[in-house]
Design a protein around this motif. Sequence first.
Motif, PDB file in Angstrom:
ATOM      1  N   TYR A 175     -17.115 -13.580 -47.727  1.00 36.39           N
ATOM      2  CA  TYR A 175     -15.872 -13.671 -46.945  1.00 36.39           C
ATOM      3  C   TYR A 175     -15.063 -14.888 -47.387  1.00 36.39           C
ATOM      4  O   TYR A 175     -13.845 -14.837 -47.510  1.00 36.39           O
ATOM      5  CB  TYR A 175     -16.169 -13.816 -45.449  1.00 36.39           C
ATOM      6  N   ARG A 227      -8.966 -18.718 -39.693  1.00 35.32           N
ATOM      7  CA  ARG A 227      -8.747 -17.289 -39.938  1.00 35.32           C
ATOM      8  C   ARG A 227      -9.982 -16.556 -40.430  1.00 35.32           C
ATOM      9  O   ARG A 227     -10.041 -15.328 -40.363  1.00 35.32           O
ATOM     10  CB  ARG A 227      -7.607 -17.101 -40.942  1.00 35.32           C
ATOM     11  N   VAL A 228     -10.962 -17.298 -40.977  1.00 39.10           N
ATOM     12  CA  VAL A 228     -12.129 -16.609 -41.525  1.00 39.10           C
ATOM     13  C   VAL A 228     -13.445 -17.141 -40.967  1.00 39.10           C
ATOM     14  O   VAL A 228     -14.219 -16.383 -40.373  1.00 39.10           O
ATOM     15  CB  VAL A 228     -12.141 -16.689 -43.069  1.00 39.10           C
ATOM     16  N   PRO A 263     -13.733 -16.758 -36.887  1.00 39.40           N
ATOM     17  CA  PRO A 263     -13.893 -15.368 -36.454  1.00 39.40           C
ATOM     18  C   PRO A 263     -15.164 -14.721 -36.999  1.00 39.40           C
ATOM     19  O   PRO A 263     -15.776 -13.898 -36.317  1.00 39.40           O
ATOM     20  CB  PRO A 263     -12.642 -14.660 -36.981  1.00 39.40           C
ATOM     21  N   ALA A 264     -15.567 -15.099 -38.221  1.00 35.97           N
ATOM     22  CA  ALA A 264     -16.789 -14.509 -38.773  1.00 35.97           C
ATOM     23  C   ALA A 264     -18.006 -14.896 -37.950  1.00 35.97           C
ATOM     24  O   ALA A 264     -19.003 -14.178 -37.923  1.00 35.97           O
ATOM     25  CB  ALA A 264     -16.971 -14.929 -40.228  1.00 35.97           C
ATOM     26  N   LYS A 288     -21.646  -4.326 -33.439  1.00 36.55           N
ATOM     27  CA  LYS A 288     -21.253  -3.091 -34.109  1.00 36.55           C
ATOM     28  C   LYS A 288     -20.017  -3.329 -34.985  1.00 36.55           C
ATOM     29  O   LYS A 288     -19.981  -2.978 -36.153  1.00 36.55           O
ATOM     30  CB  LYS A 288     -20.970  -2.016 -33.063  1.00 36.55           C
ATOM     31  N   LYS A 289     -19.020  -3.972 -34.382  1.00 31.94           N
ATOM     32  CA  LYS A 289     -17.764  -4.181 -35.096  1.00 31.94           C
ATOM     33  C   LYS A 289     -17.945  -5.100 -36.304  1.00 31.94           C
ATOM     34  O   LYS A 289     -17.363  -4.882 -37.350  1.00 31.94           O
ATOM     35  CB  LYS A 289     -16.754  -4.782 -34.132  1.00 31.94           C
ATOM     36  N   TRP A 290     -18.762  -6.114 -36.148  1.00 31.37           N
ATOM     37  CA  TRP A 290     -18.964  -7.076 -37.239  1.00 31.37           C
ATOM     38  C   TRP A 290     -19.936  -6.531 -38.298  1.00 31.37           C
ATOM     39  O   TRP A 290     -20.293  -7.230 -39.222  1.00 31.37           O
ATOM     40  CB  TRP A 290     -19.473  -8.405 -36.688  1.00 31.37           C
TER      41      TRP A 290
END
Lengths: 251, 262
Positions: free
Chosen positions: A147, A164-165, A168-169, A245-247
Motif C-alpha cells: 500500500y 490517506r493510507v 486508514p489501512a 470483510k471490507k479490508w
Amino acid sequence: MQTAIKRIIFFAAIIAFWEIGSRLELWHPLIFPSLSSVFSALVEGFQDKTLIYDLIASFKRLAVGLTISLIIGTLIGILLGKSKTADETLGAVILALQSVPSIVWLPIAIMWFGLNEKAVIFVTILGGTFVMALNMRTGIKNVSPLYIKAAQTMGATGVDLFTRVIFPASIPYVVTGSRLAWAFAWRALMAGELLSTGPGLGYTLRYASDFGRMDIVIGVMIIIGAIGMIVDQFIFQRIEKSVIKKWGLES
Amino acid sequence: MFIEINDVNKQYNDKENRPVDVLKDINLSVEKGQFVSILGPSGCGKSTLLSIVAGLTKTTSGEIQIDGKTITKPGKDRGMVFQQAALFPWLTVMENVTFPLKKEMKKKDAEETALKYLQMVQLGKYISHYPHELSGGMQQRVAIARALAMNPETLLMDEPFGALDEQTRTRLHGQLENIWTETKKTILFVTHSISESIKLSDRIIVMGTKPGIILQDITVDIPRPREEHKKEMLEIEDHIMKYLKKEIDKVVSEELQYANSH
Ligand SMILES: Nc1ncnc2c1ncn2[C@@H]1O[C@H](COP(=O)(O)OP(=O)(O)O)[C@@H](O)[C@H]1O
Ligand SMILES: [Mg+2]
C-alpha cells in the motif's frame, strides 16, 4: 439457528432451576434470592428511577473516560508505531503498565483528586488507554508495504501518506483496540464506582450489599453483565466483522 | 532516448550480511512509446530493476534518466502496476482511481478523468463498488486505470497478470494492447512468461540470474494482432528458450543443491 436453540434451552434450564430451587427453599433467600424477587427489585428500581439515574451517571463517566482514553491511546499508538526510539523506550513502559489492573491506580487517583468523580474517571481512562495504544501501534506496524509503495508511486508522501493510507489501512486494529478499550474501561469503571460515591451502578451494588439487599445486588450484576455483552456483541463485533470483510482480512 | 539506464548495479546483503549482486552493469535505452518486456527467471532482479525505475529503490551505483532527468524518488510521471492490485480496500473503485488526482484537480474533474480510464478498462459500471466485491482480474484493471489516471509518460508493470487465470490473462492482454495503442505510453513490462512477452512487446530484454544481467535484446517486429502470426511467434520463442534454458538450469541446479544440503 442450532446455537440459538441450544442457548435458549440452556438459559431456560438455569432459570427454571433458579426459581424452583428458591421456592423449594433449597437455599436461604439471603444467600441467593429468587428470580422473581430479583425481577421485582429491578422493576422497582426502574420505577422509582434510581437505577435510571445510576445508568445515566455510569454512562456519563464511561463516555468521558473512554473518549479520552481512545484519543490518548491513539496518539501514543501512532507515536510508538512511527518512532523506533519511542517504541523501544515508552513502548516497554506501556506494555508493563497494561498488565497492571487499572483499579490499582485508585489510591493514587484518590490522593491526587480526592474520592470523587475525577478519581473514578481517571481509573476508567487508564483502563482503556494502554490497550488502545498497543493495538494502534500494531496496526501501524502491520500496514502492507505494498500500500505504501503504491501510494508513493502516486505522489503521496509525509503527512499525506499517513492520513490517506497508513491510518486508514490500520482501521481494523483501531476497531479491535476500541472494543478492548471499551471492555477494559467498563470493568475499571465498575471497580472504581464500587469504591466511590454515587450515583452509579457500582455504587448501588455496594450500597445494596451493605444493606443486605441481595435481590438488588444480583439485579445490578445482571445489568452490568448485560450491558457489557450487548455493547460488545451488537456494536463492536458487528463493526469489526464488516471492517475485516471490507479490508480483505478474512482468512 | 526517453529512458536511459546507465551502468546500474544493485547489491543486497544476504543473511550473513555479505553483499550479493542482484543487478550487474545494467544498460538499457528505451524509445518513447515503446512497449518493452523484461523477461527472466524468478529471482533475477526484474522487480528490483522496475522498482529502481519507479524511484522506490536506490541503486548501489549508476543512474536512470527519464526525458533527461535523473530519477531520485517516485513521481507521477511513472505509473506503477504491481502483481497484486494494491487497491485501497477502504475506498470505492472511483475513490481509488481519483486517489492520485486529489491534489491537482477539482473533485468533478478528477471523477471525469477517472471515469474515462475506468471505461477504457470496461469497468465504468463498477465505480461505487469496493475492491473486495471485485474479482482479481477486475481489481487489476482498476489498478491499471488508477495508474493511467495520472496520465504518466511511462507505465511500469511488474507481472501484472501473474496472479490471474489463463482466460482472464488473455483477455487483459488484448485490453492492454488497445490501451497502449490508444495512449502511446512507454511501457516497461516485467514477466517471466516468454509467450506473454512475445505477444505484447516491441522488444524483449532477456535477463539472466545471479547476478542479474542483460543477456539479450530482442526486437519483435511481428505485425499486430499477433494471433495471426503463430509461426513467427514460435520461432522467437524457440530462440529465447535457448538462452533461458541455461539460466533456468542454473536456478534449478542451485535449488537442488540447496535442497540436498538441507
Ligand atoms: N529488500 C531486499 N533485501 C534483500 N534481498 C532482496 C531484497 N529484494 C530483493 N532481494 C533479492 O534480490 C533478488 C532479486 O529479486 P527480485 O528483483 O524480486 O527478482 P524477480 O522480480 O526477478 O523475481 C532475489 O534473490 C531477492 O531475494
Ligand atoms: Mg518479481
